[in-house]
Design an enzyme around this catalytic site. Structure first.
Site, mmCIF file in Angstrom:
data_model
loop_
_atom_site.group_PDB
_atom_site.id
_atom_site.type_symbol
_atom_site.label_atom_id
_atom_site.label_comp_id
_atom_site.label_asym_id
_atom_site.label_seq_id
_atom_site.Cartn_x
_atom_site.Cartn_y
_atom_site.Cartn_z
ATOM 1 N N HIS A 195 0.831 -1.202 0.000
ATOM 2 C CA HIS A 195 0.000 0.000 0.000
ATOM 3 C C HIS A 195 0.864 1.249 0.000
ATOM 4 C CE1 HIS A 195 1.074 -0.464 4.221
ATOM 5 N NE2 HIS A 195 0.819 0.820 4.379
ATOM 6 N N ASP B 70 0.554 5.005 1.898
ATOM 7 C CA ASP B 70 -0.184 5.458 3.078
ATOM 8 C C ASP B 70 -1.312 6.431 2.727
ATOM 9 O OD1 ASP B 70 1.296 3.973 4.940
ATOM 10 O OD2 ASP B 70 2.792 5.563 5.207
ATOM 11 N N HIS C 119 4.667 0.155 0.208
ATOM 12 C CA HIS C 119 5.440 -0.613 1.183
ATOM 13 C C HIS C 119 4.590 -1.728 1.770
ATOM 14 C CE1 HIS C 119 3.599 2.767 3.295
ATOM 15 N NE2 HIS C 119 3.535 2.005 4.359
ATOM 16 N N ARG D 142 5.130 6.590 13.487
ATOM 17 C CA ARG D 142 5.148 7.194 12.163
ATOM 18 C C ARG D 142 4.637 8.624 12.225
ATOM 19 N NH1 ARG D 142 0.991 4.815 7.988
ATOM 20 N NH2 ARG D 142 -0.210 6.706 8.356
HETATM 21 FE FE LIG Z 1 1.919 2.065 5.756
#
Ligand SMILES: [Fe+2]
Length: 332
Positions: free
Chosen positions: A102, A104, A258, A273
């Site tokens: 995917h 983000d 990723h 993140r």
């Molecule tokens: Fe992600």
């Protein structure tokens, strides 16, 4: 392997033929010198994902302060942060893990430009992350497939079948994760090929938030998605990182997908993140992405709504004007 020595003590060591570099000689933080920030940004745009070892000094505040040197931090649209500000917890105890390819947050139009991931607790084995270069995936397509992709648009959503993705997860954990993740249900139409706003490269904009390709049957849509994803996920087009606590990875979320490998059993794996706000994608035909529903991207519990730092409202108005001009069916 190529080693380039930059103007400061910074070193950039290429890791793969198409994607990935390790940067040395940098202590990340809000006080990083402008030349070092410029070097990191240049390496990031060239290599798509860059890695730093030994950044154990970073805490939530330092992580966020460094993110501000790359742009405007933006919180996840639906999932509450781990620190009340911008830091999203990537926690192995959640009901769902990121073991799907995917990009983000592509269920909103102006999804993040950069993601900065910091490893806090790493399992004794497994838990690696893979990244794929969606620009080289496009350039390596045979010309007829590039031409096909150039004309397609796809609908992305944060609502999908979590149970099908994660059949062995506890039903209660899945239900709870789903309830939070989809507390607002987003539908966004993106071009399948995005023209990168900083490099001008064409990139494939797909990944697991895609529901379907516009104008196709479900079966044709799935066949084409599988075809393009296979080029993105090809091993030659990826890099794999084995985490140590204190590592930081930064990726250009406009040019990568990723995948977090879910192979560390019940061992704890905790990362943080922080994402940097992006702008509304534009296809090769100049048409921007558009939000189908809800009517606007709501503000998260802290900070700006996605895209607000880059004037996404203007781009959406242009999209509406463009679809009206081409007499396209009215959007919801
Ligand atoms: Fe992600």
């Amino acid at each position: 392997m190529t080693t380039l020595t930059a103007t400061t003590a910074t070193t950039v060591t290429q890791l793969g033929g198409r994607i990935g570099a390790e940067i040395g000689g940098v202590r990340l933080g809000g006080d990083l010198a402008p030349e070092a920030v410029a070097e990191i940004r240049t390496a990031l745009l060239a290599h798509k994902v860059v890695f730093f070892r030994g950044q154990d000094h970073l805490d939530e505040a330092g992580h966020e302060a460094f993110a501000q040197l790359l742009g405007t931090p933006v919180a996840h649209p639906t999932v509450p942060s781990a620190d009340g500000r911008y830091a999203l917890g990537i926690d192995s105890h959640h009901g769902a893990r990121a073991n799907q390819w995917h990009t983000d947050v592509t269920f909103v139009p102006a999804y993040p430009a950069f993601s900065i991931l910091r490893a806090v607790t790493i399992p004794p084995y497994g838990g690696n992350t893979l990244w794929a270069n969606t620009a080289t995936a496009y350039t390596h397509l045979p010309e007829p497939l590039r031409a096909l992709a150039d004309g397609l648009r796809a609908v992305h959503s944060n609502e999908y079948d979590y149970a099908a993705l994660k059949p062995d997860a506890l039903p209660e954990a899945l239900a709870q994760y789903r309830e939070v993740f989809t507390s607002t249900k987003f539908l966004t139409e993106h071009p399948v090929v995005r023209v990168h706003p900083e490099t001008g490269e064409r990139t494939l904009l797909l990944g697991n938030f895609v529901q379907r390709i516009n104008g196709l049957t479900g079966r044709d849509s799935r066949t084409l998605l599988d075809l393009f994803q296979a080029h993105i996920e090809s091993p030659e087009n990826t890099v794999r990182w084995q985490w140590r606590a204190g590592d930081v990875a930064i990726w250009d979320n406009r040019a990568t997908q990723h995948y977090g490998v879910d192979d560390s059993d019940d061992h704890e794996r905790t990362l943080r993140r922080v994402t940097v706000d992006g702008d509304v994608p534009v296809g090769p035909d100049g048409l921007p992405s558009r939000l189908i529903s809800p009517e606007a991207v709501p503000a998260p519990s802290f900070g700006i709504p996605s895209g607000a730092s880059n004037g996404s409202a203007d781009a959406e108005a242009e999209a509406d004007a463009a679809s009206a001009a081409s007499a396209a069916p009215a959007s919801a």
